[in-house]
Design a protein around this motif. Sequence first.
Motif, PDB file in Angstrom:
ATOM      1  N   PHE A  37      30.310  -6.821  46.056  1.00 50.28           N
ATOM      2  CA  PHE A  37      29.035  -6.414  45.492  1.00 50.28           C
ATOM      3  C   PHE A  37      27.889  -7.205  46.115  1.00 50.28           C
ATOM      4  CE2 PHE A  37      30.832  -3.349  43.148  1.00 50.28           C
ATOM      5  CZ  PHE A  37      31.466  -3.648  41.938  1.00 50.28           C
ATOM      6  N   LEU A  38      28.222  -8.478  46.399  1.00 53.79           N
ATOM      7  CA  LEU A  38      27.179  -9.308  47.009  1.00 53.79           C
ATOM      8  C   LEU A  38      26.726  -8.698  48.339  1.00 53.79           C
ATOM      9  CD1 LEU A  38      25.735 -11.863  46.168  1.00 53.79           C
ATOM     10  CD2 LEU A  38      27.401 -13.180  47.462  1.00 53.79           C
ATOM     11  N   ALA A  41      24.915  -5.420  47.884  1.00 55.56           N
ATOM     12  CA  ALA A  41      23.541  -5.607  47.381  1.00 55.56           C
ATOM     13  C   ALA A  41      22.556  -5.896  48.534  1.00 55.56           C
ATOM     14  CB  ALA A  41      23.541  -6.731  46.359  1.00 55.56           C
ATOM     15  N   VAL A  71      33.773   2.652  39.034  1.00 54.23           N
ATOM     16  CA  VAL A  71      32.438   2.086  39.290  1.00 54.23           C
ATOM     17  C   VAL A  71      32.349   1.586  40.728  1.00 54.23           C
ATOM     18  CG1 VAL A  71      30.733   0.432  38.499  1.00 54.23           C
ATOM     19  CG2 VAL A  71      32.397   1.330  36.929  1.00 54.23           C
ATOM     20  N   GLN A  73      34.200   2.420  43.203  1.00 58.41           N
ATOM     21  CA  GLN A  73      34.191   3.580  44.111  1.00 58.41           C
ATOM     22  C   GLN A  73      32.795   4.183  44.226  1.00 58.41           C
ATOM     23  OE1 GLN A  73      37.194   6.741  44.301  1.00 58.41           O
ATOM     24  NE2 GLN A  73      38.262   5.592  42.661  1.00 58.41           N
ATOM     25  N   ALA A  74      32.173   4.393  43.070  1.00 61.20           N
ATOM     26  CA  ALA A  74      30.848   5.019  43.032  1.00 61.20           C
ATOM     27  C   ALA A  74      29.841   4.243  43.868  1.00 61.20           C
ATOM     28  CB  ALA A  74      30.386   5.093  41.582  1.00 61.20           C
ATOM     29  N   VAL A  75      29.840   2.896  43.644  1.00 61.27           N
ATOM     30  CA  VAL A  75      28.861   2.046  44.322  1.00 61.27           C
ATOM     31  C   VAL A  75      29.106   2.058  45.831  1.00 61.27           C
ATOM     32  CG1 VAL A  75      28.136  -0.351  44.602  1.00 61.27           C
ATOM     33  CG2 VAL A  75      28.411   0.607  42.330  1.00 61.27           C
ATOM     34  N   LEU A  77      30.654   4.336  47.673  1.00 60.34           N
ATOM     35  CA  LEU A  77      30.369   5.663  48.243  1.00 60.34           C
ATOM     36  C   LEU A  77      28.869   5.912  48.306  1.00 60.34           C
ATOM     37  CD1 LEU A  77      33.234   7.722  46.565  1.00 60.34           C
ATOM     38  CD2 LEU A  77      32.955   7.192  49.001  1.00 60.34           C
ATOM     39  N   GLU A  78      28.176   5.448  47.296  1.00 61.80           N
ATOM     40  CA  GLU A  78      26.720   5.625  47.266  1.00 61.80           C
ATOM     41  C   GLU A  78      26.057   4.933  48.459  1.00 61.80           C
ATOM     42  OE1 GLU A  78      25.110   7.620  45.348  1.00 61.80           O
ATOM     43  OE2 GLU A  78      23.066   7.053  45.913  1.00 61.80           O
ATOM     44  N   ARG A  79      26.508   3.673  48.653  1.00 61.37           N
ATOM     45  CA  ARG A  79      25.943   2.906  49.760  1.00 61.37           C
ATOM     46  C   ARG A  79      26.312   3.529  51.093  1.00 61.37           C
ATOM     47  NH1 ARG A  79      24.093  -2.422  51.402  1.00 61.37           N
ATOM     48  NH2 ARG A  79      23.623  -1.892  53.585  1.00 61.37           N
ATOM     49  N   GLN A  81      26.891   6.567  51.695  1.00 58.88           N
ATOM     50  CA  GLN A  81      26.033   7.743  51.866  1.00 58.88           C
ATOM     51  C   GLN A  81      24.661   7.335  52.395  1.00 58.88           C
ATOM     52  OE1 GLN A  81      26.980  10.769  51.507  1.00 58.88           O
ATOM     53  NE2 GLN A  81      25.058  11.886  51.585  1.00 58.88           N
ATOM     54  N   ARG A  82      24.134   6.273  51.793  1.00 54.39           N
ATOM     55  CA  ARG A  82      22.803   5.796  52.208  1.00 54.39           C
ATOM     56  C   ARG A  82      22.814   5.410  53.665  1.00 54.39           C
ATOM     57  NH1 ARG A  82      20.233   1.596  47.891  1.00 54.39           N
ATOM     58  NH2 ARG A  82      20.509   2.923  46.060  1.00 54.39           N
TER      59      ARG A  82
ATOM     60  N   VAL B 298      24.654  -5.086  41.934  1.00 52.95           N
ATOM     61  CA  VAL B 298      24.396  -3.798  42.597  1.00 52.95           C
ATOM     62  C   VAL B 298      23.857  -2.786  41.595  1.00 52.95           C
ATOM     63  CG1 VAL B 298      26.025  -4.129  44.454  1.00 52.95           C
ATOM     64  CG2 VAL B 298      26.808  -3.248  42.266  1.00 52.95           C
ATOM     65  N   LEU B 301      22.213   0.310  43.057  1.00 51.47           N
ATOM     66  CA  LEU B 301      23.207   1.213  43.625  1.00 51.47           C
ATOM     67  C   LEU B 301      23.912   1.970  42.510  1.00 51.47           C
ATOM     68  CD1 LEU B 301      25.010  -0.744  46.522  1.00 51.47           C
ATOM     69  CD2 LEU B 301      23.831   1.448  46.684  1.00 51.47           C
ATOM     70  N   LEU B 370      30.635  11.697  45.726  1.00 49.35           N
ATOM     71  CA  LEU B 370      31.191  10.714  44.794  1.00 49.35           C
ATOM     72  C   LEU B 370      32.463  11.219  44.081  1.00 49.35           C
ATOM     73  CD1 LEU B 370      28.104   9.123  42.991  1.00 49.35           C
ATOM     74  CD2 LEU B 370      29.547   8.161  44.750  1.00 49.35           C
ATOM     75  N   ILE B 372      32.734  11.762  41.004  1.00 49.47           N
ATOM     76  CA  ILE B 372      32.966  10.958  39.803  1.00 49.47           C
ATOM     77  C   ILE B 372      32.161  11.545  38.663  1.00 49.47           C
ATOM     78  CG2 ILE B 372      32.510   8.703  38.734  1.00 49.47           C
ATOM     79  CD1 ILE B 372      33.075   7.474  41.495  1.00 49.47           C
ATOM     80  N   LEU B 377      30.837   6.452  34.375  1.00 57.82           N
ATOM     81  CA  LEU B 377      29.898   5.372  34.632  1.00 57.82           C
ATOM     82  C   LEU B 377      29.077   5.035  33.399  1.00 57.82           C
ATOM     83  CD1 LEU B 377      28.593   6.668  38.085  1.00 57.82           C
ATOM     84  CD2 LEU B 377      30.425   5.039  37.636  1.00 57.82           C
TER      85      LEU B 377
END
Lengths: 121, 660
Positions: A37-38, A41, A71, A73-75, A77-79, A81-82, B298, B301, B370, B372, B377
């Motif tokens: 996460f660090l 971020a 969670v 996974q979501a974070v 995948l989100e990043r 994607q970005r 995060v 995010l 995602l 999800i 969440l």
Amino acid sequence: MIVETVRVSEKAKAQLLSLKRRTGIQNWNVLCRWALFLSLAESTVPPAEDIQTDSSVEMSWKTFAGQLDEVIQAVVLERAQRDGVAHSDIQHFFKLHLHRGIAYLMNMQGDMLSLFALLKC
Amino acid sequence: MLFKEFVLHNFGIYRGRHVVNLEPERGRPIILFGALNGSGKTTFLDGLQLVLYGKQARCAGRGSMAYPDFLRSCINRYIPPGEGAALELQFTHHHEGRWQTIRVYRAWSVRNETVRETLEVYRDGDPDTVLSEHWNEYVEDFIPSQISELFFFDGEKIEALAEESSASAIIRTGIHALLGLDVVDRLSADLKVIQRRRRAEGLDTKAQAQLTAKQAELDVLTQEMRNLVFAAAEQRDKVAQAEVKAKAAKEQYRLEGGELAEQAAVIDARLQKLREEKKRQDARLIELASGAAPLLLVQDLLNSAHDQAVREQETKRAKELLDELKARDRSVLKILKRAESRSSVIEKVAAKLAEDRTAREHHAVQPIYLHIDPPSLALYSKDNLKQLRAEIKRELARARELSEQIDHCERTLAGMPSTETLAPLAQACTELTDVHQRELGGLAYIEQKQAEVDRSLERVEREYQSLMAQEAQLLFKSETNERVLEHIAKVEGTLKQYRQVILAKNLARLSALILESFQCITRKKNMFARIEIAATDYRLSLYDSQGNQVPSYQLSAGERQLLAVSILWGLSRAAGRPLPAIIDTPLGRLDGEHRSKLVKNYFPAASHQVILLSTDQEIDDVLYSQLSNKISKEYIIEFNNRTLGSEIRQGYFDFCEAVQ
């Protein structure tokens, strides 16, 4: 899951051992989560690197993620994607961020309080 | 008392069984036995003695033999010792107002070299175990052995009595027996024994010494106690002093910062507590760190992921809807076509529907990466994370606070005065406390000793008391002894008096009786007027009518014998007991006239039953004829050369034969 098995390099292992000592956190998976996460971020993209995850440290995705499975996974995948990371590169992407995160942790001085200090509460 | 029957069985010279009837007829008391020398006369008499008195019998044939040997010797020599011998005597006896018949049966034999004797006594025909077992005592009731002497005599005895000294001896014996003075003498002797015994029991000097020693012990202990009390008081002072000093030192220590040192202990304790709490707090933080905390890194995010998830959900829905609409539109158009609507309408509807679908398409073609669902969440929604953040803030604050407090404590501790400056004071404190403890120990020791001495005192006191009691008892005993001795002395005096008085009375009576008897049988009837028996030595003195003493040498031998007979006769009369008289050849040295006198005056009067044993020379035919009207039965004891044994048969010497 992002990866089936979470593995780290020798260097990362040594770092994790040191972090164990400093923070008092005895579980690899907890430290790895913080590391991941660090790095996520940090908005910068970790430089491409060929990391040999040949240390003895390994854990299943389940162990690594614990309750935070979806969670994380979501974070991730989100990043991804970005950053425009292709789906096929997701595992590499994960590995890079994890190792960068471990390094960041090493840079942080102090003990557990410093860890929490990272949260900027 | 009357002898009835005497049986000799294998006794001495009498072989076989010999029964002799001794019962006299009225008015004829004499049972005459004629026996030549060596025929068994003495044996006969011994038999009478033996059957009655057993071991105590004074038998002529015994000498100094032991009793069993004597018995053995009495078994007839021609009889096997295993068969043994026996004697029986039957007599009647007046007891408690009526006559009873007693039969004594004494038998013995030799078995395995030992002589076994049996004694059976029958009373009125029935065996009497009491009499049988205690015959030695009971025989004294029938014929007291002492008195039997007076009724049982022979010529030798008479001759011996003729001597003055023997006379006084027999008088003494007789008097004593008659008057029961032997009992008095025995009492006297017993008293002396008691006297001796009691004198020996004086106050035990050993007890006295013990008492003194115990007293000394008591004194020593009492003194020791006193010393200890004094020592205890002194020690208490010491203890108090030491306590004061120790207290002062502690105070000093405190003033110099010793207090702080104590505080340090307090602070240290607090520090330990804080450290423990911090440990717990750290554990809590680790717990938090292991949870959703890192998600806070995060958050944005997370937020955008959440938005994306929502969008993806919508897109999915839109897509589904679009598919549904597509299918529906197709079916609508189909319906229209089937309904044969105008093609322009169908076109317009188709176009409209297509337009609508196209508008919706936008929503359906959003990117999905995602996969999800938003609810997954939801746990990590903004609000929840906000709460988490707050919690973490709190716990961190607490952790920091603890750290600060710990630091503060450590600093304070570090700032405490060093142990070095306080060391000497602390030392002094310790030393003085030690001294105090030692003194306390000393006191405890003294008190313990006191307890011991106390116990000893109690014990010794008890022992002393018991010794005192013992002494008192001994004292009492000795006092009793003294009283007893006093009484013994009195009793002795009384006995002495009794003896004197009774003797005096009876000696007078005896003297008279002897004189009377003497005058009966002597020729010189009027020669002697008085007889006196000295109370001291029982010497008999004769006095003539003039009052002059007739010395004994002035009497002839025969007269002396007659005097002896008189003494015996007098004693037997004085006895007042009707016992049978047994007279054995008494005529020895007497001349014809004296013999005649004896025969006429004495023999028939000697007793109600007179067993007279004589040789043919003594009661010869002349004397026999003088005696005959007083004779109940007569027997001859004869030795049979054929059978080599003696026999007793009725009759007396046949003088006609002798003369021939």
